[in-house]
Design an enzyme around this catalytic site. Structure first.
Site, PDB file in Angstrom:
ATOM      1  CB  CYS A 114      -1.076  -0.168   1.251  1.00 15.32           C
ATOM      2  SG  CYS A 114      -2.047  -1.281   1.245  1.00 15.32           S
ATOM      3  CB  CYS A 145      12.118   4.923  -7.386  1.00  9.43           C
ATOM      4  SG  CYS A 145      12.829   4.004  -6.107  1.00  9.43           S
TER       5      CYS A 145
END
Length: 489
Positions: free
Chosen positions: A274, A445
């Site tokens: 998540c 990232c």
């Protein structure tokens, strides 16, 4: 040979022992409470048996004597197995034919274990407590974080830092103080799973990773417990009832287990949490509520009722229709967990020889690049500080997060080229390769995982680059080491 321990090591050891002692004392207190409840129930059952006999005799006397004033007799408490308070609290579901008195008594006697006190476990536990499940156990070793609060509704801002189990139980006791709650303040492990599961009738898997899913399913098969499992990510969720009916390995009439449905785990690099993929709060809430619903159906069902055929429920918040149901096969004849030739055994589980991390190929955080192909967040800062705008010799900052995250926050003059779909882009868009030709490329990232994979992909696809490196630790490291005001999401 003498081993030197630092003060911090000793302090950590002392703190860990204190926590273990506290957890043991809490468990002992829960056991004493359970014993008291059991003895009370035993006495109630004995009294109820005598009361039922006297009551029946008095009714027969009333039927034979029209003048008998039976209706004036004060009713004894729990004549029907429930107190007046129980009738008042659970009355709205008691009058439903799917529940009724017998169903409520089954709920009162049931012992349910919820593994995971997060987005799935919070709503599931709340509705099971509200429905009157007699004993609820919660397993979780994590503490409450601020990022949990948008979806893990049993927790609150003032309980950040508290064990999730304790935070959830605070909420549940406020909802229904009449139940028996058992905390397990540690992550489930292969060596502890069977001992814990043996004390419950049914298990809910409210975790979020394949390693725990396989472990929980294996333990349910070995301990003979039905399993209600769910998952949620982004805007989609899945629900499945496993090992129902629970039968010993090799019994063909038993329900399939998690390994029957997913014999092989997904590739490690495809597993998204998540924190990386995101989650819409109501989506995980829907799945947790559905887990509670299936659990109530299992508990209140008549013992003679046949188990429904196995199926996988798929939920997609932005699709029409939102729900789809996929029929599943029964147990696999070659299943490693529930077939006649199963290799997952009690001894392999309790001995610790079952390595679920190795089985699932988990490599998070990944570390696949040599040091020469990586730079730190501090080195990235030095590079940016020494580069002039629009300098053709300046390194290209390639941000491989998805477009939504790139829109939230990004480095100046960086280029967004999402890792998802990168291989197709490199294959089909020749301009991308041309723009990178002869340049130094720095790939970043969120956490430093996708950037490493992207470096490998770019190196194979564009050998004409001057160099290509990833930023170690991604934007999390950038926030910790360089810019504390960088958004933490």
């Amino acid at each position: 040979m003498t081993t030197a321990f630092s003060t911090s090591d000793v302090d950590a050891r002392v703190a860990a022992l204190r926590e273990q002692i506290q957890a043991t004392e809490d468990q002992l207190a829960q056991l004493r409470e359970q014993l008291a409840h059991a003895e009370e129930a035993q006495h109630r059952a004995q009294d109820a048996g005598k009361l039922e006999t006297d009551w029946q005799q008095e009714i027969m006397g009333a039927l034979n004597n029209p003048d008998h004033q039976y209706y004036q007799r004060e009713q004894a408490p729990q004549r029907f197995g429930l107190s007046n308070a129980d009738f008042k609290r659970y009355g709205r579901q008691l009058i439903m034919p799917q529940v009724g008195l017998h169903g409520q008594l089954r709920l009162k006697a049931a012992r349910v274990l919820i593994v995971g006190a997060g987005g799935l476990g919070c709503p599931a536990a709340a509705y099971l407590a509200g429905a009157g499940v007699g004993t609820l156990g919660l397993v979780d070793g994590d503490t409450v974080e601020e990022s949990n609060l948008h979806r893990q509704i049993a927790h609150s801002t003032d309980r950040i830092g508290m064990f999730k189990v304790d935070s959830a139980l605070t909420n549940l006791r406020g909802l229904n103080p009449n139940l028996n709650y058992i905390p397990h303040r540690a992550h489930l492990t292969p060596t502890t799973a069977l001992d814990i599961f043996s004390n419950y009738d049914l298990v809910l898997d409210c975790t979020d990773h394949p390693t725990s899913r396989y472990l929980i399913s294996d333990a349910c098969v070995l301990s003979g417990k039905p399993l209600v499992s769910a998952s949620a990510l982004r805007t989609e969720g899945q629900l499945i009832v496993l090992n129902n009916p629970p039968r010993a390995p090799g019994a063909s009439e038993g329900g399939p287990c998690y390994r029957c449905v997913f014999p092989r785990p997904p590739p490690a690099e495809s597993v998204v949490s998540c924190g990386e993929g995101g989650i819409l709060g109501p989506v995980v809430g829907v799945m947790g509520l559905l887990q509670a619903l299936e659990t109530l159906k299992l508990i209140t069902a008549s013992p003679d009722a046949a188990a429904p055929p196995p199926s996988l429920l798929l939920f997609s918040a932005y699709s029409t229709p939102q729900f789809r149901n996929v029929k599943l096969r029964s147990r696999r004849a070659d299943c490693a967990s529930c077939s006649a030739n199963h290799t997952v055994t009690e001894s392999s589980l309790t001995s610790g020889s079952m390595d679920y991390i190795a089985f699932c190929g988990v490599t998070s955080p990944i570390d696949i690049l040599p040091r020469s192909s990586r730079i730190s967040a501090g080195e990235l800062l030095s590079t940016l500080s020494s580069s002039l705008p629009h300098d053709d010799e300046a390194p290209v900052i390639l941000d491989v997060r998805d477009a939504t995250q790139f829109e939230l926050c990004s480095l100046p003059n960086s280029i967004n080229l999402p890792y998802q779909g990168l291989s197709n882009r490199l294959r089909d868009d020749k301009q991308v390769l041309e723009d990178l030709r002869g340049r130094d490329v720095l790939v970043v990232c969120k956490l430093g995982n996708d950037s490493q994979l992207a470096v490998q992909m770019l190196s194979a696809a564009t050998p004409e680059m001057k160099s290509v490196k990833d930023v170690q630790g991604g934007f999390r490291a950038w926030r910790n080491e360089v810019d504390p005001e960088w958004p933490d999401y």
